[in-house]
Design a protein around this motif. Structure first.
Motif, PDB file in Angstrom:
ATOM      1  N   ALA A  85       5.849   8.351 -67.722  1.00 32.60           N
ATOM      2  CA  ALA A  85       4.914   9.167 -66.943  1.00 32.60           C
ATOM      3  C   ALA A  85       3.828   8.297 -66.314  1.00 32.60           C
ATOM      4  N   ASN A  86       3.415   7.243 -67.026  1.00 35.88           N
ATOM      5  CA  ASN A  86       2.390   6.337 -66.493  1.00 35.88           C
ATOM      6  C   ASN A  86       2.971   5.250 -65.597  1.00 35.88           C
ATOM      7  N   LYS A  87       4.273   5.339 -65.285  1.00 39.16           N
ATOM      8  CA  LYS A  87       4.965   4.387 -64.405  1.00 39.16           C
ATOM      9  C   LYS A  87       4.895   2.955 -64.959  1.00 39.16           C
ATOM     10  N   LEU A  88       4.997   2.848 -66.293  1.00 35.58           N
ATOM     11  CA  LEU A  88       4.909   1.550 -66.944  1.00 35.58           C
ATOM     12  C   LEU A  88       6.082   1.284 -67.885  1.00 35.58           C
ATOM     13  N   ASP A  89       7.145   2.082 -67.779  1.00 33.38           N
ATOM     14  CA  ASP A  89       8.245   1.922 -68.734  1.00 33.38           C
ATOM     15  C   ASP A  89       8.989   0.608 -68.576  1.00 33.38           C
ATOM     16  N   ARG A  90       8.844  -0.069 -67.440  1.00 33.66           N
ATOM     17  CA  ARG A  90       9.450  -1.395 -67.313  1.00 33.66           C
ATOM     18  C   ARG A  90       8.686  -2.421 -68.143  1.00 33.66           C
ATOM     19  N   LYS A  91       7.469  -2.074 -68.547  1.00 34.11           N
ATOM     20  CA  LYS A  91       6.613  -3.005 -69.285  1.00 34.11           C
ATOM     21  C   LYS A  91       6.445  -2.653 -70.753  1.00 34.11           C
ATOM     22  N   VAL A  92       6.282  -1.361 -71.057  1.00 32.79           N
ATOM     23  CA  VAL A  92       5.892  -0.956 -72.407  1.00 32.79           C
ATOM     24  C   VAL A  92       6.661   0.296 -72.812  1.00 32.79           C
ATOM     25  N   PRO A 117       6.229   0.387 -81.138  1.00 28.69           N
ATOM     26  CA  PRO A 117       5.447   0.335 -79.884  1.00 28.69           C
ATOM     27  C   PRO A 117       4.116   1.052 -80.049  1.00 28.69           C
ATOM     28  N   GLY A 118       3.103   0.579 -79.351  1.00 29.56           N
ATOM     29  CA  GLY A 118       1.832   1.297 -79.344  1.00 29.56           C
ATOM     30  C   GLY A 118       1.989   2.656 -78.691  1.00 29.56           C
ATOM     31  N   PHE A 119       1.141   3.587 -79.085  1.00 28.94           N
ATOM     32  CA  PHE A 119       1.168   4.924 -78.504  1.00 28.94           C
ATOM     33  C   PHE A 119       0.678   4.884 -77.058  1.00 28.94           C
ATOM     34  N   VAL A 120       1.205   5.813 -76.251  1.00 27.96           N
ATOM     35  CA  VAL A 120       0.863   5.895 -74.827  1.00 27.96           C
ATOM     36  C   VAL A 120       0.337   7.295 -74.536  1.00 27.96           C
ATOM     37  N   ALA A 141       4.031  -7.326 -75.031  1.00 25.59           N
ATOM     38  CA  ALA A 141       3.838  -7.188 -76.477  1.00 25.59           C
ATOM     39  C   ALA A 141       2.693  -6.221 -76.743  1.00 25.59           C
ATOM     40  N   ASP A 142       2.970  -4.938 -76.536  1.00 27.48           N
ATOM     41  CA  ASP A 142       2.048  -3.855 -76.880  1.00 27.48           C
ATOM     42  C   ASP A 142       2.628  -3.180 -78.119  1.00 27.48           C
ATOM     43  N   LEU A 184     -12.216   2.095 -77.094  1.00 32.90           N
ATOM     44  CA  LEU A 184     -12.178   1.483 -78.422  1.00 32.90           C
ATOM     45  C   LEU A 184     -11.660   2.473 -79.462  1.00 32.90           C
ATOM     46  N   GLY A 185     -12.020   3.741 -79.320  1.00 23.52           N
ATOM     47  CA  GLY A 185     -11.480   4.756 -80.214  1.00 23.52           C
ATOM     48  C   GLY A 185      -9.976   4.901 -80.079  1.00 23.52           C
ATOM     49  N   ALA A 186      -9.484   4.812 -78.847  1.00 21.25           N
ATOM     50  CA  ALA A 186      -8.034   4.878 -78.629  1.00 21.25           C
ATOM     51  C   ALA A 186      -7.336   3.700 -79.298  1.00 21.25           C
ATOM     52  N   ILE A 187      -7.853   2.493 -79.067  1.00 17.95           N
ATOM     53  CA  ILE A 187      -7.271   1.308 -79.695  1.00 17.95           C
ATOM     54  C   ILE A 187      -7.266   1.454 -81.208  1.00 17.95           C
ATOM     55  N   ASP A 188      -8.367   1.899 -81.760  1.00 16.09           N
ATOM     56  CA  ASP A 188      -8.506   2.029 -83.211  1.00 16.09           C
ATOM     57  C   ASP A 188      -7.451   2.961 -83.792  1.00 16.09           C
ATOM     58  N   SER A 189      -7.007   3.963 -83.031  1.00 15.62           N
ATOM     59  CA  SER A 189      -6.009   4.922 -83.517  1.00 15.62           C
ATOM     60  C   SER A 189      -4.585   4.533 -83.137  1.00 15.62           C
ATOM     61  N   GLY A 190      -4.394   3.336 -82.566  1.00 14.95           N
ATOM     62  CA  GLY A 190      -3.046   2.868 -82.266  1.00 14.95           C
ATOM     63  C   GLY A 190      -2.568   3.137 -80.862  1.00 14.95           C
ATOM     64  N   VAL A 191      -3.452   3.627 -79.989  1.00 13.57           N
ATOM     65  CA  VAL A 191      -3.095   3.842 -78.576  1.00 13.57           C
ATOM     66  C   VAL A 191      -3.282   2.524 -77.843  1.00 13.57           C
ATOM     67  N   THR A 192      -2.212   2.002 -77.266  1.00 12.73           N
ATOM     68  CA  THR A 192      -2.296   0.740 -76.524  1.00 12.73           C
ATOM     69  C   THR A 192      -2.337   0.950 -75.021  1.00 12.73           C
ATOM     70  N   THR A 193      -1.908   2.125 -74.558  1.00 17.21           N
ATOM     71  CA  THR A 193      -1.974   2.466 -73.135  1.00 17.21           C
ATOM     72  C   THR A 193      -2.565   3.858 -72.988  1.00 17.21           C
TER      73      THR A 193
END
Length: 490
Positions: free
Chosen positions: A397-404, A102-105, A413-414, A154-163
């Motif tokens: 914590a980001n209230k997105l665990d049902r998704k990612v 999974p991508g980092f959050v 697909a993150d 873009l820096g976050a994406i580049d380091s593997g952070v998807t959320t």
């Protein structure tokens, strides 16, 4: 067949840029229509994508992990995870020599400071308040916000952070807010926009008619966040004092269904807030508490009893004087923390650093207690524990665990592909250990968010970074000049 990082499509053509922003002009960086310069177009999803021959860390106990397996992505969703999936019409990505996970959050990053990276590398927390929030922040324009947020995303994406949760306390005007949101949308990242107060030197910004906090969150809900089934979702970035004002802003957030994020337990600056709010009866499960370094026992109990979640930024907490990250305290109370970056003005923007920081801190604390003769010591954290902190706990914590947060069929697909055939990590003997102990952003080969590939073969897809960098430098130079801040260059 494409390798994990086969050929790259050309970047989106760069549009011209007006000398002054006209809001509606298609060539403006954050105008209300047209494509933004230097970033990918929002193309429709195409064929299914089949990721072949990967080492899979799903972080879902029901799915398990695989030394070699395939991941099928249909549209924006993970459709199947299993060895030897066969499908005729898919784009094939050969993921040999990679780990798919999974991508980092990230649960707390002040993205408006993206143009101020490493500007105060040796600063304490009082230095940060004085320089960033009282000198540089007040002179930001909407254009500066756009450049900073785009660069940070873009820096976050580049380091593997998807959320990422954008803890945005730069709402000097509604136009600043709109620019921040547009940059997040243009980047392609999954983002929680945490709407915050202005960065304003005035002791009472409410007297300034340009300030709309917190009520502008009602407009944002209608204009940008009318659905929770989208890449961008809404939080409130809460004030930290006084309690009566906090309660007022929380009521507005809850009226529009926005969860809350708040800094608490920070050095000698933010203390006693949780207890006062608990006594007022306003603590609920919709709130994430950041740092928590100096909370008292009553506050911890209130936090736990209310069902709140915790975000820790261990690196900056030790660097700037917030207090010792309370990892063991949270674990003792049954809380599993999420991880966050906080300020790129002083610390790196990747979650590899954050995982290793809390991992070493907790284990050192337990070992030191043992050396002193203490018995019945707490359980040592494992590599898998901290990998979960950086993924599924962040999603919660980001209230997105049902998704990612996990690789689970039916979830979005993150995901990220991490190269294992690099000198810093080969040969891999333990996949989870390799990610936590050895890897860094340079191992991030491919990044996918909601089924779209945003990075491939170690390069951002459809991004003219040269143009982004020029926007960022121009915004930085304008901000520094307008504030008359003397930037130390070495």
């Amino acid at each position: 067949m494409l390798h994990a990082g086969g050929g790259l499509p050309p970047p989106i053509p760069v549009h011209g840029r007006c000398r002054s922003c006209c809001r509606a002009c298609c060539c403006c960086s954050h105008g209300q229509s047209g494509a933004s310069p230097a970033v990918r177009a929002d193309a429709p999803l195409g064929r299914p994508i089949l990721i072949k021959n990967a080492c899979v860390i799903s972080l879902d106990k029901a799915v398990g992990d695989f030394e070699s397996a395939d991941v099928l992505v249909r549209g924006s969703k993970i459709a199947q995870i299993a060895p030897n999936i066969s499908i005729d019409d898919a784009e094939i990505i050969d993921a040999s020599n990679t780990i798919v996970m999974p991508g980092f959050v990230d649960t707390h990053r002040h993205m408006w400071e993206g143009i101020l990276r490493n500007i105060i590398p040796d600063a304490s927390l009082p230095d940060y308040f004085r320089i960033i929030q009282r000198v540089l922040g007040p002179v930001y324009t909407p254009d500066d916000c756009y450049a900073a947020n785009l660069l940070s995303a873009l820096g976050a994406i580049d380091s593997g952070v998807t959320t990422v949760l954008d803890w945005s306390h730069i709402q000097n005007t509604p136009e600043h807010t709109d620019a921040c949101i547009k940059a997040l949308a243009d980047s392609g990242i999954r983002a929680v926009f945490a709407y915050g107060s202005p960065s304003n030197a005035s002791p009472d910004y409410r007297q300034d008619p340009k300030q709309k906090y917190p009520d502008d969150i009602r407009r944002l809900r209608k204009q940008y966040f009318s659905s929770d089934d989208q890449l961008l979702t809404l939080f409130l970035a809460s004030l930290s004092a006084p309690p009566e004002r906090i309660a007022e802003t929380w009521a507005v957030a809850r009226d529009v269904g926005a969860p809350i994020s708040i800094h608490v337990g920070v050095g000698n600056f933010i203390n006693g807030t949780v207890q006062k709010l608990g006594e007022m009866g306003v603590l609920k499960p919709d709130t994430t508490y950041i740092h928590c370094c100096t909370l008292n026992d009553t506050e911890w109990k209130m936090l736990v009893d209310s069902g709140g979640t915790v975000s820790m930024a261990g690196y900056v907490e030790m660097m700037m004087g917030h207090g010792t990250p309370p990892i063991q305290k949270a674990l003792d109370l049954g809380l599993r923390p999420s991880l966050s970056i906080d300020v790129e003005t002083s610390v790196p923007g990747d979650l590899f650093t954050q995982m290793r920081t809390v991992f070493a801190l907790q284990r050192n604390d337990v070992f030191q207690r043992g050396i002193k003769g203490e018995k019945n010591l707490p359980k040592l954290l494992t590599s898998r524990d901290v990998l979960e902190f950086a993924t599924i706990e962040g999603a919660r914590a980001n209230k997105l665990d049902r998704k990612v947060g996990t690789l689970t069929p039916g979830k979005e697909a993150d995901l990220i592909l991490l190269r294992t055939d690099r000198p810093n990590v080969a040969p891999v003997n333990n996949a989870v250990g390799a990610v936590v102990a050895n890897m860094h952003p340079g191992n991030v080969d491919t990044v996918m968010v909601s089924g779209k590939i945003l990075k491939r073969n170690g390069q951002l897809v459809g991004v003219d970074f040269g143009t982004v960098n020029k926007l960022a430098i121009a915004a930085r130079d304008r901000t520094v000049a307008a504030s008359k801040y003397e930037r130390a260059r070495f």
